[in-house]
Design an enzyme around this catalytic site. Structure first.
Site, short mmCIF file in Angstrom:
data_model
loop_
_atom_site.label_atom_id
_atom_site.label_comp_id
_atom_site.label_asym_id
_atom_site.label_seq_id
_atom_site.Cartn_x
_atom_site.Cartn_y
_atom_site.Cartn_z
N SER A 111 -4.73 -1.22 -0.49
CA SER A 111 -5.74 -1.42 -1.54
C SER A 111 -5.23 -1.00 -2.92
O SER A 111 -5.76 -0.08 -3.55
CB SER A 111 -7.01 -0.67 -1.17
OG SER A 111 -7.44 -1.07 0.10
N ARG A 162 1.11 -2.35 -9.74
CA ARG A 162 1.07 -0.96 -10.23
C ARG A 162 0.31 -0.11 -9.22
O ARG A 162 -0.50 -0.60 -8.44
CB ARG A 162 0.38 -0.88 -11.60
CG ARG A 162 -1.06 -1.29 -11.57
CD ARG A 162 -1.79 -1.17 -12.89
NE ARG A 162 -3.14 -1.68 -12.73
CZ ARG A 162 -3.47 -2.96 -12.76
NH1 ARG A 162 -2.54 -3.89 -12.98
NH2 ARG A 162 -4.71 -3.36 -12.55
N ASP A 198 -9.24 -5.62 1.74
CA ASP A 198 -10.37 -5.16 2.55
C ASP A 198 -11.56 -6.13 2.56
O ASP A 198 -12.29 -6.23 3.54
CB ASP A 198 -10.81 -3.74 2.16
CG ASP A 198 -11.16 -3.61 0.70
OD1 ASP A 198 -10.95 -4.57 -0.07
OD2 ASP A 198 -11.65 -2.53 0.30
#
Ligand code: ADP
Length: 487
Positions: A153, A168, A206
Site C-alpha cells: 500500500s 515514493r 487493497d
C-alpha cells in the site's frame, strides 16, 4: 444562551447540506474526470490499470499465500479456497522494526519480510515445506509450491500483474535505494535467497482485493462489479472494458490476458475534484486542508473518510467553543461543564471518527451515549443537554454529507458502465469502519443514488451492497490465483 447555541449549530449544519442538484453535478463531473483518467496519465483521477482481467465466481480452489506491507505491521497469511465461496485463512502479524523502515537498505527490509514468510511456512505448512526441500535436493530447483499475492500500500507504477516500481515511500518508510525499483522483484530475490518455494504472482491494491474477495464470497451467479473502501481513506475499483482504457495503448512492454475483454481499474477516487469544481466546502473543510501536510490534494477523501470526519467536527465544535457569545463547553454560573487543558479537543486530529458513530447511534432521551463519548474521547464532563444536542446536530450533518458524497463515484461508475440499463443486479463490495459502523451510512448513500435521474429508484434497487472483509488476505490470494492462471 441555549436557543442561540442550537440555532448556531443548525446554521452550521446547513453549510454541510449536499442537495440532489449538487449530487447530480458531482456525478457529471466524476464521469468527465474518470474518462480523462482512462485516456491519459497525470489526471486528477488516476484510473490505474491493475492488469487483473477476471473476477472470481466462488468456484476457485487451492492454497495461496498473501502478504501485506502497508503500515506498522507485516501480515503473512495462507488462504485455502474451497471452491464453494468459502475459505480458511491462517495468519500471522509482525511489527516491522523501526530501523528497517527508515534507515536500512531495501535488501535488509525485503530479507526481513522473506524470513517472516519462511517462519510462517515452517509453523503452518511444514509438510509442504519439507516436501519441497526434498524435491530441491533431487534437482527440481525451479518448482514453486505457493503463488503469493503481495499487497503493497504505497504508490507504485504498475506495468504488469506482478511488477510495479515504487514511486515514493509514505507512512514513515524511507529506504531510498528501493525507489524506482520493482517491488515484486525485490521480494522475489529475497525469497530466492532463502530458497523458499514461493513465487510472487501478483502485486495487489487493497481496493482491488476488496472487490475480488466480495466476488468470491457473494451469493449468486453475477461477479462483483465494484469494490469500495470507506475506512481511514476512501477509494474504489471497478471492472472496465479494455477498449475504454485507451491509455493502455501507450504502455510499452505490458503483458496481460486480453481474453475477457475487461480489466479492473483502481480509480484512486480520494483525489476526485482536487481543483474543487463541484465538491462542497465549509470554512472547516478549508481550514482542515490548509493545516494538513498535503494541502490541495485528496480533496474528496478529506470530506468523506474516517481520517478526516473527526477533525472536521472538532474544528466546528472548537469554533463554537471559542465564540464568547455561544460559549460551547464553557463553565459558567449555570453550567458545570469542564474540559482539562490536555483534552484531545484542543489537539489537531485529536477527535477520532468513531465518536461520530457513537453520537449518531444515541437515541436515548438523556443523550447518555453522547455524554459518555464526550467524556471517553475528549474528557469533556457534565455538558448540558443543549450542548449535547448541538453536538448531535453537527455530527449528523457531517456524517450525512460524507455518505451522500460517497454516492457520487458509485453513481457515476454505474452510469458510465451502462450497468443500470444492462443488468438486473449489480454487486458492490464495501469495507472500512465508516461504512460498517456509522449508523445508516448505506441508507444515506442510497438516498443520494436515487436522486440521480439516470439511476433513480429502479436503478438503486438493483444495487446489492455487501461488506467484504479481508481484501488483503483472501482478495490478494484470489489475485495470485488469477495471475498464476495467466501464465
Ligand atoms: P483501515 O482503513 O486503516 O484499514 P478501518 O477500516 O478500521 O481501517 O478505518 C479506520 C478509520 O475508521 C479511522 O480513521 C477511524 O477513526 C475510523 N473509525 C474507527 N472506528 C469507527 C467507527 N466505529 N465509526 C466510524 N469510524 C470509525
Amino acid at each position: 444562551m441555549s436557543s442561540t447555541l442550537l440555532e448556531e449549530a443548525t446554521r452550521i449544519a446547513r453549510d454541510f447540506d449536499f442537495p440532489a442538484e449538487q449530487v447530480q453535478r458531482g456525478v457529471a463531473e466524476y464521469i468527465k474526470q474518470s474518462n480523462e483518467g482512462l485516456d491519459k496519465e497525470h489526471t486528477t483521477l488516476s484510473q490505474i490499470p491493475t492488469f487483473v482481467t477476471a473476477v472470481p465466481n466462488g468456484t476457485e480452489k487451492g492454497l495461496y499465500l498473501a502478504v501485506d506491507l502497508g503500515g506498522t505491521n507485516f501480515r503473512v497469511c495462507s488462504v485455502q479456497l474451497h471452491g464453494d465461496t468459502t475459505f480458511n485463512l491462517t495468519q500471522s502479524k509482525i511489527m516491522i522494526p523501526r530501523e528497517l523502515m527508515a534507515s536500512g537498505t531495501s535488501k535488509d527490509l525485503f530479507l526481513f519480510l522473506a524470513r517472516q514468510i519462511e517462519a510462517f511456512l515452517r509453523i503452518h505448512h511444514n509438510e509442504h515445506f519439507e516436501a519441497h526441500q526434498l524435491r530441491r535436493r533431487e534437482g527440481h530447483r525451479d518448482e514453486y509450491m505457493f503463488d503469493l499475492g503481495f499487497t503493497f500500500s504505497f504508490p507504485v507504477r504498475q506495468i504488469g500483474i506482478n511488477s510495479g516500481t515504487l514511486i515514493r515511500w509514505t507512512k514513515g518508510f524511507n529506504i531510498p535505494d528501493a525507489v524506482g525499483h520493482d517491488v515484486c522483484a525485490l521480494l522475489q530475490s529475497a525469497i530466492d535467497a532463502l530458497e523458499l518455494p514461493v513465487r510472487v504472482a501478483a502485486l495487489v491494491n487493497d481496493t482491488v482485493g476488496t472487490l475480488m474477495a466480495r466476488s468470491y464470497t457473494s451469493p449468486g451467479e453475477t461477479g462483483t462489479f465494484l469494490g469500495a473502501i470507506f475506512g481511514t481513506g476512501t477509494n474504489g475499483a471497478y471492472v472496465e472494458k479494455l477498449e475504454n482504457i485507451t491509455k493502455l495503448k501507450h504502455l510499452e512492454g505490458a503483458h496481460y490476458d486480453k481474453s475477457t475483454g475487461e480489466m479492473i481499474i483502481n480509480a484512486e477516487w480520494g483525489s476526485f475534484d482536487n481543483h474543487m469544481s463541484v465538491l462542497p466546502s465549509t470554512v472547516f473543510d478549508h481550514e482542515l486542508d490548509a493545516d494538513s501536510n498535503n494541502p490541495g490534494v485528496q480533496m474528496f477523501e478529506k470530506r468523506v473518510s474516517g481520517m478526516f470526519l473527526g477533525e472536521i467536527l472538532r474544528r466546528a465544535l472548537l469554533a463554537m467553543h471559542n465564540d464568547s457569545k455561544l460559549g460551547l463547553f464553557k463553565t459558567s454560573q449555570t453550567s458545570k461543564v469542564s474540559i482539562p487543558s490536555d483534552s484531545l479537543f484542543y489537539r489537531q486530529w485529536g477527535l477520532d471518527t468513531s465518536l461520530l458513530s457513537q453520537v449518531e447511534a444515541d437515541s436515548t432521551k438523556q443523550m447518555s451515549d453522547v455524554k459518555a463519548a464526550l467524556k471517553d474521547h475528549l474528557k469533556i464532563e457534565h455538558p448540558s443537554d443543549e450542548e449535547c444536542k448541538a453536538v448531535k446536530i453537527l455530527v449528523h450533518a457531517i456524517g450525512k454529507r460524507a455518505a451522500r458524497l460517497s454516492a457520487v463515484p458509485i453513481a457515476a461508475i454505474l452510469i458510465h458502465s451502462r450497468k443500470i440499463e444492462t443488468c438486473d443486479m449489480i454487486d458492490v463490495g464495501v469495507d472500512g469502519s465508516l461504512v460498517e459502523f456509522y449508523p445508516n451510512f448505506e441508507g444515506y448513500m442510497r438516498d443520494a443514488l436515487r436522486e440521480v435521474p439516470e439511476v433513480g429508484p429502479a436503478g438503486e434497487k438493483k444495487v446489492r451492497i455487501g461488506i467484504s472483509k479481508d481484501g488483503s488476505g483472501v482478495g490478494a490470494a484470489l489475485i495470485a490465483l488469477v495471475a498464476s492462471k495467466d501464465k
